[in-house]
Design a protein around this motif. Structure first.
Motif, short mmCIF file in Angstrom:
data_model
loop_
_atom_site.label_atom_id
_atom_site.label_comp_id
_atom_site.label_asym_id
_atom_site.label_seq_id
_atom_site.Cartn_x
_atom_site.Cartn_y
_atom_site.Cartn_z
N ALA A 22 -39.75 -17.91 28.88
CA ALA A 22 -40.18 -18.59 27.88
C ALA A 22 -39.87 -17.95 26.34
O ALA A 22 -40.76 -17.96 25.74
CB ALA A 22 -41.39 -19.04 28.20
N LYS A 23 -38.85 -17.41 26.33
CA LYS A 23 -38.26 -16.83 25.20
C LYS A 23 -36.97 -17.17 24.36
O LYS A 23 -35.89 -16.80 25.05
CB LYS A 23 -38.47 -15.33 25.36
N PRO A 24 -37.19 -18.10 23.60
CA PRO A 24 -35.98 -18.45 22.96
C PRO A 24 -34.92 -17.40 22.26
O PRO A 24 -35.36 -16.37 21.96
CB PRO A 24 -36.20 -19.28 21.68
N GLN A 25 -33.58 -17.55 22.57
CA GLN A 25 -32.64 -16.71 22.06
C GLN A 25 -31.94 -17.56 21.24
O GLN A 25 -31.40 -18.52 21.29
CB GLN A 25 -31.74 -16.30 23.12
N LEU A 26 -31.58 -16.85 19.83
CA LEU A 26 -30.99 -17.75 18.75
C LEU A 26 -29.55 -17.71 19.06
O LEU A 26 -29.24 -19.00 18.67
CB LEU A 26 -31.13 -16.68 17.44
N VAL A 282 -43.43 -25.45 30.23
CA VAL A 282 -42.85 -26.04 29.09
C VAL A 282 -42.30 -25.16 27.95
O VAL A 282 -41.39 -25.70 27.28
CB VAL A 282 -43.66 -27.35 28.43
N GLY A 283 -42.53 -24.11 27.96
CA GLY A 283 -41.99 -23.05 26.91
C GLY A 283 -40.44 -22.36 27.32
O GLY A 283 -40.00 -21.78 26.40
N ILE A 284 -40.13 -22.75 28.58
CA ILE A 284 -39.03 -22.43 28.78
C ILE A 284 -37.77 -23.24 28.22
O ILE A 284 -37.78 -24.21 28.45
CB ILE A 284 -38.53 -22.12 30.47
N PRO A 285 -36.71 -22.65 27.48
CA PRO A 285 -35.65 -23.34 26.84
C PRO A 285 -34.73 -23.63 28.08
O PRO A 285 -34.66 -23.09 29.04
CB PRO A 285 -34.99 -22.54 26.01
N ASN A 286 -34.04 -24.90 27.74
CA ASN A 286 -33.29 -25.51 28.82
C ASN A 286 -32.31 -24.57 29.52
O ASN A 286 -31.96 -24.59 30.71
CB ASN A 286 -32.50 -26.76 28.36
#
Length: 334
Positions: A22-26, A282-286
């Motif tokens: 659950a850590k978005p990567q730019l 829900v915090g996991i980006p697609n």
């Protein structure tokens, strides 16, 4: 769907297990934007220019354009969960902007979708953010006129053929009763912006051309999108429980499908087939959903659904509390 994963270490926080993903990567998020919103806008423009050559040439671009619209919706969806970018403000701004492409007010849809996640599979809290589902007992208690209405609503031709008109065009234009100011402002602001955009497009391109192109894209993308949303929770052995017995992790693992799609369809649907993972965290980006599924052993016990399974699931209409499964109208009479 009797999921062994739901019964293993059930007291342990699943969201804690999956926090690593659950850590978005730019760079990945920017790649998502570059392979969703940008191609959608480019293809939509190409459809309008193609009309000058041939209507058939323009309509030939409907499928890829619709595919990229669905992929753009997934970015919008991630933004509503605050999972696409690290900054909450950036998520909100981007989500509101993409909301204009998918015709959805960001704050209002965010609120409704949060309720969906909090109540999915709860028999006592149905009706918001999900597809209306009655139990066999409830259906039998309805007068004939309301039975007919329910049958029409659950008819695949109506649901997938005209459902997009309700979900994308009509319902989001109205402020929900008792809505908070920011939700009301989101709806009214989106409506005003769309009125300006659509008005300008009709004046520039002609209202017939605009309706032909935008309508065709919404028809295809909307039908596919509603089917995806349907099959995510509507299958024979899905999960429904009275509120007293309802469990969030069980609802995610037993009541949210793992729809296994071919790679190209997985791309256009933004990995949303890994819906059990999404409902657990829900915090996991697609773009991290597949990795979370494949590297978490306890998720391997979740059964797979195929496209054929998903199409067959459209026959299911009612929840049978006696057998604990979704059934057809014919089975409900047995």
């Amino acid at each position: 769907m009797a999921s062994a994963a739901a019964d293993t270490d059930s007291s342990r926080s699943w969201r804690g297990v999956l926090d690593h993903y659950a850590k978005p990567q730019l760079n990945r998020s920017l790649l998502d934007l570059g392979t969703s919103v940008l191609p959608y806008l480019a293809l939509l423009t190409a459809m309008f220019f193609s009309l000058r050559v041939s209507v058939l040439l323009s309509l030939a671009l409907v499928l890829p354009t619709s595919g990229f619209l669905i992929r753009s919706f997934i970015v919008f969806h991630d933004c509503t969960h605050g999972s696409f970018l690290r900054s909450r403000r950036a998520n909100n701004l981007l989500g509101a902007a993409i909301g204009l492409l998918v015709w959805l007010p960001f704050r209002a849809w965010q609120h409704e979708h949060a309720i969906h996640h909090a109540t999915s599979g709860d028999l006592d809290r149905r009706g918001i953010g999900d597809i209306a589902t009655l139990t066999v007992t409830e259906y039998r208690a309805l007068p004939v006129s309301r039975r007919i209405g329910y049958r029409l609503f659950r008819n695949p031709a109506v649901m997938f053929g005209a459902g997009w008109l309700l979900v994308l065009v009509l319902k989001p234009r109205f402020v929900p009763r008792g809505a908070r100011p920011r939700i009301r402002n989101s709806v009214l602001g989106t409506d005003l912006a769309l009125a300006v955009i659509v008005g300008a497009a009709c004046l520039t391109l002609g209202w017939r051309d605009y309706l032909l192109v935008q309508g065709a894209v919404f028809l295809v993308a909307g039908a596919v999108g509603i089917w995806l949303f349907y099959v995510q929770h509507q299958f024979e052995d899905t999960y429904w429980q009275a509120h007293a017995n309802w469990r969030y992790d069980h609802a995610a693992l037993e009541g949210s499908s793992y729809l296994k799609l071919p790679r190209v369809l997985q791309f256009f649907t933004g990995n949303i087939g890994f819906h059990h993972v999404h409902h657990l965290s829900v915090g996991i980006p697609n773009y991290n959903l597949q990795k979370a599924h494949e590297t978490t052993d306890r998720l391997q016990a979740v059964p797979e659904l195929t496209i054929r399974d998903g199409l067959r699931a459209t026959r299911l209409k009612l929840w049978d509390e006696r057998t604990g499964r979704l059934v057809t109208f014919r089975e409900s009479r047995a």
